[in-house]
Design an enzyme around this catalytic site. Sequence first.
Site, mmCIF file in Angstrom:
data_model
loop_
_atom_site.group_PDB
_atom_site.id
_atom_site.type_symbol
_atom_site.label_atom_id
_atom_site.label_comp_id
_atom_site.label_asym_id
_atom_site.label_seq_id
_atom_site.Cartn_x
_atom_site.Cartn_y
_atom_site.Cartn_z
ATOM 1 N N SER A 304 -1.422 8.229 -5.202
ATOM 2 C CA SER A 304 -1.799 8.113 -6.399
ATOM 3 C C SER A 304 -2.174 8.824 -7.164
ATOM 4 O O SER A 304 -3.268 9.161 -6.964
ATOM 5 C CB SER A 304 -2.432 6.535 -6.076
ATOM 6 O OG SER A 304 -1.484 5.722 -5.740
ATOM 7 N N HIS A 377 -3.392 -1.067 -7.061
ATOM 8 C CA HIS A 377 -3.624 -0.906 -5.643
ATOM 9 C C HIS A 377 -4.780 -1.875 -5.216
ATOM 10 O O HIS A 377 -4.671 -2.832 -4.154
ATOM 11 C CB HIS A 377 -3.731 0.332 -5.403
ATOM 12 C CG HIS A 377 -2.538 0.842 -5.282
ATOM 13 N ND1 HIS A 377 -1.461 0.707 -4.497
ATOM 14 C CD2 HIS A 377 -2.556 1.924 -5.840
ATOM 15 C CE1 HIS A 377 -0.575 1.826 -5.128
ATOM 16 N NE2 HIS A 377 -1.694 2.603 -5.958
#
Length: 454
Positions: A304, A377
């Site tokens: 990410s 997340h």
Amino acid sequence: MNVNMNFLQELLSSIGRRSRGQGSHADKQGSSNGLSRLSTLCETLMHPVGEASQILTAQEALERYATLDDAGRLAFFRLLADHYAAVPEEIHAAYAEYRTHEDNASLETLFAACEPRRQHLLRRLNLCPGGTYELVKMRSDLLGLLKANPELKPLDADFAHLFASWFNRGFLVLESIDWNTPAAVLEKIIRYEAVHAINDWSDLRRRLDPDDRHCYAFFHPATGDEPLIFVEVALCRGIPNNIQGILAGGDDVRPEDADTAAFYSISNCQSGLKGISFGNFLIKQVVQELKRELPNLEKFVTLSPVPGFAQWLEQERKAHPEGGGAEIASGLEDGPWLADAKAREKLQPAVRGLAAHYLVDAKHGSGLPLDPVARFHLGNGATLHRLNWPGDTSDKGLKQSHGLMVNYLYELDRIEQNHEAFSREGTVACAGEIRRDAKQGRARLRNSTTKADA
């Protein structure tokens, strides 16, 4: 009955388009004329009429809206916000009735009185074919006006309320996207990719065609071939730490030999659905799909971006010009680390410490992590697993995060536990090494004499 109704909708829409075709050009000549007609159509929709008339009226109303310029759209939204609000007198009367009887019938009347009239209007506009997607685009226009026109926020709340029901998980359809998917959908994947731009069809093929590459998207029956959100996945041996290697190609690992699925790009496609959560459902369902298809997979991680890191570090430098973060920020912007391995090695402990401190300790006004990807997340129940620097040396990666990337780990038996702790207390689930790095980062920012350490 449903089949007959669908046929009727399509037939009436076709007739309506032909009957209105000659007038559409004139409507575009003046936004005020279009707004006046749109206002009349909306008022018509608020009254009981037959279903056929409702469909035709809703269709024309949405077509009229599409002809409005920016000023016309703002005027229309103000009309909805003011003229189609709840009626205070009706609320007071319904509340008085409820206080007298306190029964279900009077409670239902009170609920109906409290609901803004525009919610009923939006439901009526949704009757025509394609109406749902047109309303999503309408809200996208509204969101672009909110900052300068905060008085429209109640109208946006109504859109969000309705969309939360219309786009709930039960209506979403998960589809696998590959090189054989219709071109109309693939074109949208290229257009909507928001994390790592897809340059051309060859670039797209590298992401979809190899056996160790997967892509999944959520669709909704009312929006046709318009994806709502999609995720790109690379199958790997071990946890990846660099995005350039993934984007360069595929077929590096046979699917049956892979032990890790890496989610390296998640893109929301419809700005008009902002605030409607799809990503948490998407990741969890894709994990289940991949685990069922490839039981050899042991780890499910992301690779990410950290989009707020560079900006945060710059703010720290300005706020504390003599602090330990200022010199590191200068070294990242001006130093030779990108081409010099020794310079990278020298900077790495400081970068890791500051990055860990940013992800674990820096907070948004809500009390949750400042970084938006971290909020997403961690809120889904993932663990902040590993820092990768440098992990993205693209121009975008260097600008937004000085090349930093992160692996978030989705452990199936800990997702719910992590999610609950994050939701209740804002707890950041992270690896012990990252927590130690964060402690060093906090100390570095407090210390104004860290030149030797850097």
